[in-house]
Design a protein around this motif. Sequence first.
Motif, PDB file in Angstrom:
ATOM      1  N   CYS A   1       0.845  -1.193   0.000  1.00 19.54           N
ATOM      2  CA  CYS A   1       0.000   0.000   0.000  1.00 19.54           C
ATOM      3  C   CYS A   1       0.885   1.250   0.000  1.00 19.54           C
ATOM      4  N   GLU A   2       0.630   2.142  -0.938  1.00 22.32           N
ATOM      5  CA  GLU A   2       1.512   3.306  -1.068  1.00 22.32           C
ATOM      6  C   GLU A   2       1.119   4.461  -0.148  1.00 22.32           C
ATOM      7  N   LEU A   3      -0.161   4.615   0.083  1.00 22.96           N
ATOM      8  CA  LEU A   3      -0.607   5.734   0.920  1.00 22.96           C
ATOM      9  C   LEU A   3      -1.855   5.330   1.688  1.00 22.96           C
TER      10      LEU A   3
ATOM     11  N   VAL B   1      -3.946   2.832  -2.751  1.00 20.05           N
ATOM     12  CA  VAL B   1      -4.265   3.740  -1.649  1.00 20.05           C
ATOM     13  C   VAL B   1      -5.389   3.122  -0.811  1.00 20.05           C
ATOM     14  N   GLU B   2      -5.307   3.316   0.489  1.00 19.33           N
ATOM     15  CA  GLU B   2      -6.352   2.825   1.388  1.00 19.33           C
ATOM     16  C   GLU B   2      -6.816   3.965   2.288  1.00 19.33           C
TER      17      GLU B   2
ATOM     18  N   GLY C   1       1.273  -2.519   6.261  1.00 17.63           N
ATOM     19  CA  GLY C   1       2.581  -2.146   5.699  1.00 17.63           C
ATOM     20  C   GLY C   1       2.518  -0.957   4.755  1.00 17.63           C
ATOM     21  N   ALA C   2       1.615   0.012   5.033  1.00 18.69           N
ATOM     22  CA  ALA C   2       1.532   1.198   4.170  1.00 18.69           C
ATOM     23  C   ALA C   2       2.867   1.933   4.158  1.00 18.69           C
ATOM     24  N   ARG C   3       3.291   2.391   2.987  1.00 19.02           N
ATOM     25  CA  ARG C   3       4.579   3.085   2.873  1.00 19.02           C
ATOM     26  C   ARG C   3       4.478   4.514   3.408  1.00 19.02           C
ATOM     27  N   MET C   4       3.319   5.169   3.137  1.00 19.93           N
ATOM     28  CA  MET C   4       3.127   6.549   3.603  1.00 19.93           C
ATOM     29  C   MET C   4       1.732   6.675   4.194  1.00 19.93           C
ATOM     30  N   SER C   5       1.546   7.699   5.002  1.00 21.06           N
ATOM     31  CA  SER C   5       0.200   7.962   5.512  1.00 21.06           C
ATOM     32  C   SER C   5      -0.024   9.457   5.588  1.00 21.06           C
ATOM     33  N   MET C   6      -1.272   9.852   5.645  1.00 25.38           N
ATOM     34  CA  MET C   6      -1.590  11.246   5.937  1.00 25.38           C
ATOM     35  C   MET C   6      -2.882  11.276   6.744  1.00 25.38           C
ATOM     36  N   VAL C   7      -3.057  12.337   7.529  1.00 25.44           N
ATOM     37  CA  VAL C   7      -4.249  12.432   8.367  1.00 25.44           C
ATOM     38  C   VAL C   7      -5.077  13.632   7.926  1.00 25.44           C
ATOM     39  N   LEU C   8      -6.353  13.408   7.669  1.00 25.19           N
ATOM     40  CA  LEU C   8      -7.258  14.502   7.325  1.00 25.19           C
ATOM     41  C   LEU C   8      -8.127  14.855   8.528  1.00 25.19           C
TER      42      LEU C   8
ATOM     43  N   ASP D   1       5.030  11.775 -10.782  1.00 30.73           N
ATOM     44  CA  ASP D   1       6.323  12.310 -11.205  1.00 30.73           C
ATOM     45  C   ASP D   1       7.465  11.636 -10.482  1.00 30.73           C
ATOM     46  N   LEU D   2       7.246  11.430  -9.217  1.00 32.12           N
ATOM     47  CA  LEU D   2       8.362  10.983  -8.390  1.00 32.12           C
ATOM     48  C   LEU D   2       8.378   9.476  -8.170  1.00 32.12           C
ATOM     49  N   GLY D   3       7.203   8.870  -8.122  1.00 30.70           N
ATOM     50  CA  GLY D   3       7.156   7.465  -7.715  1.00 30.70           C
ATOM     51  C   GLY D   3       7.307   7.403  -6.208  1.00 30.70           C
TER      52      GLY D   3
END
Length: 437
Positions: free
Chosen positions: A330-332, A359-360, A379-386, A420-422
Motif C-alpha cells: 500500500c503506497e498511501l 491507496v487505502e 505495511g503502508a509506505r506513507m500515511s496522511m491524516v485529514l 512524477d516521483l514514484g
Amino acid sequence: MAVQYRAPRGTQDVLPSQSYRWRFVEDLVTEVSALYGFRQIRFPTFEHTELFTRSVGDTTDVVQKEMYTFTVNGTERSITLRPEGTAGTMRAVLERGLLNEALPLKLSYLTSCFRYEKPQAGRLREFHQFGVEMLGSASPAADAEVIGVADEIFHTMGIKNLEIQLNSIGCPECRAKYHAALKAYFEGYKGQLCETCLTRLEKNPMRILDCKSPVCAEIAKDAPVMLDYLCDDCRVHFDGVKKRLDVMGIPYVINPKIVRGLDYYTKTVFEFVSNDLGAQSTVCGGGRYDGLIEQLGGAKTPGLGFAMGLERLLMIMDAQGIEIPKERACELYIANIGEEAGIKASALTNSLRREGFYVECDSVGRSLKAQMKYAGKIGARMSMVLGDDELAGGAAKVKNMATGEVRELKFEDLSDALYDLGVEDILAAIEEDQEER
Ligand code: ATP
Ligand code: MG
C-alpha cells in the motif's frame, strides 16, 4: 470454536500470503512459452471418461487407480475429472478443427488436475500443471524445441541442479520386438511381480518398468532396455534430438529406464529431475506421442509435449531460496477524523486509485489511533491524516511510515507527486527535506 468444515484430503488452499508466488510462476511460464510461440488453450475440468481411458491408456496407474470418475443424477454417462491436460487438449483440437490452422500448432495450458493418490509432500489429489503441446512436426527439431522451452522456464526462474533425463521408447514397430524381450524377461519373475504387473505382463509389459512397488522395481533393474531395440528410423531421430540439444547448450543424461506413466508416448521421452524434492523428484515430464491423434479419431499427426507440476516447482524454488518479487505494498493510507474528513478521504482515495496508485482509507469507522495501527499492519509506505485544519487548508502532512518523517503536500499535488516521483522518490524527498531543516 471448533473448525466445522475441513478441506478434502490432498487439496490445498492458496492464501493471499502465498498467492503472489503462484501468480509469479504462472506469468513467467506463460511469458517464456509465448516467446517460443505457444499460445494458451483452456478446456473443461471434466470430460467423458472414455477420452482418458483411450488416450492415457487403460494399463496405466492413472486410469487403473487414480481417476475421479462418476455418473451424474442417475444418467449412464460416465464423467471423469481431468487427471492430465493432454487428452482434453487433443479432444478440443480435433473437435474445433485446430489442425486446419498453420502447422505446427503450438499450445500451452495452465490447469488443475485430479488424481486419487496417497497424499504426501509433492503429491496431491488436486494439483496444477503447466504444459505445452506441439502438433504437426515429426522432426527432432520439434523435440529439441519442446525440451528447450521447459529448460528455459527453469533457467529464467533461477532454478539450479535440475537434470534432464532423456530416452527413446521407439515406435510401435520396433517396440513389438522389445515387448517380446521384456515379456520373456519378466516371465521368469512371475511368482514375485505384483498383481497389477501380472496383468501388465500380458497387456503391456513396458508398464511394469514404471511400477512403484519396490519388488517390481528391483526386478525391473536388470530388464532389457528399449535403446538396444530401436529401429534405424527411431535411432536417427534420437540422434537428431541429442545433436540439437548439444548445440543449444542444454545438457542431459540418457536414462534408458524412463518409460513415462502414460501410454501414448513414442520415440523421445524425458524428465526434469531435482534433488530438492525428496521422493517426488520429477518436476516435469513429457515426450512424443505420434499415434495419439489418430487413436482419438483424427488424421495421423505427429505431436509431443510436456507437463510440469507447479506445486513441485514452487517446492524447488523454496528449497533453493529463490526470491519471488514481493507484492506491491500500500503506497498511501489516508486516515481521517470526523464525518467531513471521512468523506474527503473516500473521494481522494478513489481518485488516486483511478490513477493507478494503491491507496487505502478507513472503511470501518475506527478511531485515529486504530486507523494508524491498521496502516502499520498492512505495511503502508506513507500515511496522511485529514482533519478540519487539513480540509480548510487543502493540504496535509504526508508521513514516511518507515522513518516517521513528514512533508506537507497539497491535495491536488498528491497524484502528480506520486506520478512524477514514484513512491521511492517521494520517500527520498521527504528524507532530504528533513535533513535540510
Ligand atoms: P509421478 O511418477 O511422480 O507419479 P507422473 O509420471 O504420474 O509422476 P505426469 O503424469 O507425467 O506424472 O505429470 C507431470 C508432472 O505433474 C509430474 O512430473 C509432477 O511434477 C506433476 N504431478 C503428477 N502427479 C502429481 C500429484 N499427484 N501431485 C502433484 N504433482 C503431480
Ligand atoms: Mg503418478
